[in-house]
Design an enzyme around this catalytic site. Structure first.
Site, PDB file in Angstrom:
ATOM      1  CG  HIS A 255      -1.924  -1.107   1.223  1.00 45.75           C
ATOM      2  ND1 HIS A 255      -1.971  -2.063   2.216  1.00 45.75           N
ATOM      3  CD2 HIS A 255      -2.896  -1.427   0.337  1.00 45.75           C
ATOM      4  CE1 HIS A 255      -2.948  -2.916   1.944  1.00 45.75           C
ATOM      5  NE2 HIS A 255      -3.518  -2.555   0.819  1.00 45.75           N
TER       6      HIS A 255
ATOM      7  CB  SER B 298       1.667   0.149   4.106  1.00 43.53           C
ATOM      8  OG  SER B 298       1.201   1.391   3.617  1.00 43.53           O
ATOM      9  CE  LYS B 299       8.281  -0.156   6.478  1.00 44.10           C
ATOM     10  NZ  LYS B 299       8.294   1.288   6.224  1.00 44.10           N
ATOM     11  CG  HIS B 300       0.306  -3.484   4.737  1.00 47.99           C
ATOM     12  ND1 HIS B 300      -0.534  -2.392   4.604  1.00 47.99           N
ATOM     13  CD2 HIS B 300       0.688  -3.506   6.042  1.00 47.99           C
ATOM     14  CE1 HIS B 300      -0.652  -1.783   5.767  1.00 47.99           C
ATOM     15  NE2 HIS B 300       0.074  -2.443   6.663  1.00 47.99           N
ATOM     16  CB  ILE B 301       4.926  -8.433   1.996  1.00 47.47           C
ATOM     17  CG1 ILE B 301       5.889  -7.523   2.754  1.00 47.47           C
ATOM     18  CG2 ILE B 301       5.631  -9.088   0.818  1.00 47.47           C
ATOM     19  CD1 ILE B 301       6.976  -8.267   3.506  1.00 47.47           C
TER      20      ILE B 301
END
Length: 543
Positions: free
Chosen positions: A323, A475-478
């Site tokens: 994101h 956002s560190k949403h892999i």
């Protein structure tokens, strides 16, 4: 060989996805062996690590989790390129944060649990962009409910404040109250026609749940909840062992072994002494994060699978998504006082939906509820003030500054790709290399849609100064590296997150997601884990 070197199901990874699947299998009478690359530590140790960090590192999600040599993960830069784990190229930086510890990255997540909407699963059908999911929202919805009750997710009972309001069962707990800053933000954006709603979050809102205490508002959910009110995978490990799971920590999987029938037969791992071991099973789950799963599959190339295991489609490692976010740091004429309660507690989600998605990305807006003192102290020191005057300036900036975050959805693209770099880690394994570009779909949204809205919100808040982050941050949403689809020619897994190429291999989690929507991905990752677990239990029991 290890004392226990086989089980019905081998699970690589002890994060929330692996934990959920393990418990479903154990409850069905299926034996489970779990491998964890990193160490197993106590909450007290992590809290002590955090307390002892210098102020400049307290904002780092990973610095409380020093990596072991055999299980490196991304850390703040040291100035030595040899210390860098992720090798990054491209117009934008896929600069992720995750940890390789027993319990996984839910140790330091914010707990945010936005569901996807029915439209989010049908981007191509509705808007002619991206991909559709292999099933619709009504198929996914019961798994969302199971996730909410397993993790202990709190949220509003009023449908007008739920996201989305289409749900079959209420949240197990009500929402947490807003901080003073969030309350003011809610009132301000309402004058602009937007509704700031409570975040559904994996946190006990007013009562104990699942043997975890109620939230007491520590406001350092990132990097660790000191009392365990927020769900993290580490809270479930002892329960799994009591049910019969075998959990091997400091065990770095480096090869998935297949046989002549293209069934997975074993996983090979290194221990912390660089000694290799082999574990066998009937069924296998790779439940690492969306970077480590494709890395392991690519490292497992053999004569039958020259491009890597599960990679006949050449899609393993492709379609990496997140994101992409922009931040507006604002100075305010009046105090807002963020920092009471959880670090993320509300958001504007309606801006993520609409026919405009045929042209550009949707966006989600939130008021960051992180306590501001650790962010403003260094700025205050630059003023040259000392003593009481410095104390007053820190207090003023803490009260009268805020961050507004604009998080965008993005589309899967094959060129956003993880490959194996030529640089090696301590064990001699290749470090992951990621080429990444957020794409024109996101950039157009920022230029024409999200930034104009963000600036309008800042002005309505009474901003006297607005600073925009110079680039898109992660956002560190892999998501996306083992993408789901019905066609084996252009996807890695099917609707149950089962590999198209290997019938006894499951790859659940964020890597399977064909679209991102705008909200945090963990709740959807866990919903997919439940769906995969149902299919795996049937398969393991011979149903």
């Amino acid at each position: 060989m290890t004392p226990t070197s086989s089980a019905d199901v081998i699970i690589v990874g002890t994060g929330v996805v692996g934990i959920v699947i393990a418990e479903e299998l154990l409850d069905a009478g299926v034996s489970v062996l779990m491998l964890e690359a990193g160490p197993r530590v106590s909450r007290a140790q992590i809290v002590e690590n955090f307390r002892n960090l210098p102020l400049g590192l307290k904002g780092s999600a990973s610095s409380s989790y020093p990596p072991r040599p055999w299980a490196p993960h991304p850390m703040p830069p040291t100035g030595n390129p040899d210390d860098t784990y992720l090798q990054l190229t491209g117009p934008d930086s896929y600069d992720q944060t995750f940890i390789r510890y027993a319990g996984g990255s839910t140790w330091h997540w914010a707990g945010t649990c936005w569901r996807m909407t029915p439209d989010d699963l049908r981007l191509h059908s509705l808007y002619g962009v991206g991909r559709d999911w292999a099933f619709d929202y009504d198929t996914l919805e019961p798994y969302y409910v199971r996730t909410e009750y397993k993790l202990g997710i709190c949220g509003p009972s009023d449908p007008a404040l739920q996201w989305p309001p289409r749900r079959s069962k209420p949240y197990p707990m009500g929402p947490l109250p807003f901080s003073p800053g969030e309350q003011r933000f809610t009132e301000v954006v309402k004058t602009l026609g937007y509704t700031n709603i409570p975040t559904a979050q994996a946190r006990n809102s007013g009562v104990p749940y699942d043997e975890r205490p109620a939230c007491c508002g520590n406001n350092n959910c990132v990097p660790v909840c000191p009392i365990g009110a927020k769900y993290d995978g580490a809270t479930a490990l002892a329960r799994l062992e009591a049910k019969g799971a075998v959990i091997l920590s400091d065990a770095v999987a480096y090869r998935v072994e297949t046989n002549a029938r293209q069934q997975v037969e074993a996983v090979h791992y290194f221990d912390q002494n660089k000694v290799s071991h082999r574990v066998t099973g009937k069924h296998f789950v790779l439940a690492c994060n969306g970077l480590e799963n494709p890395k392991l599959l690519l490292m497992s190339a053999d004569d039958r699978n020259p491009n890597g295991v599960a990679n006949r489609s050449d899609q393993v490692g492709r379609n990496m998504m997140d994101h992409p976010q922009l931040g507006l740091s604002v100075s305010l004429s009046e105090p807002y006082w963020s920092g009471v309660g959880p670090v993320v507690n509300s958001g504007i989600m309606e801006t993520s939906q609409g026919a405009f998605r045929s042209e550009h990305a949707g966006a989600y807006f939130r008021f960051n509820n992180f306590a501001r003192n650790r962010f403003v102290t260094f700025n205050a020191l630059k003023t040259g003030l000392v003593g009481k005057a410095l104390d007053q300036e820190i207090r003023r900036q803490t009260a009268c500054t805020a961050d507004i975050i604009l998080a965008h959805e993005m589309l899967p693209h094959a060129d956003n790709r993880l490959t194996l770099s030529g640089k090696k880690d301590w064990l001699g394994l290749p470090k992951p290399s990621i080429h990444y570009d957020v794409g024109d779909y996101v950039r157009k949204s920022a230029e024409q849609y999200s930034l104009p809205i963000g600036r309008k919100i800042a002005a309505a808040m009474g901003a006297t100064d607005v600073k925009l982050t110079p680039k898109f941050n992660q956002s560190k949403h892999i998501m996306g590296g083992t993408i789901m689809g019905n066609d084996p020619a252009n996807s890695v897994v099917d609707a149950d997150c089962r590999s198209h190429d290997h019938a006894n291999l499951f790859l659940p989690g964020g890597g399977a997601m064909p679209s991102t929507a705008c909200g945090n991905s963990t709740i959807t990752m866990v919903a997919l884990a439940f769906k995969a677990a149902d299919a795996l239990v049937k398969q393991a029991k011979g149903a």
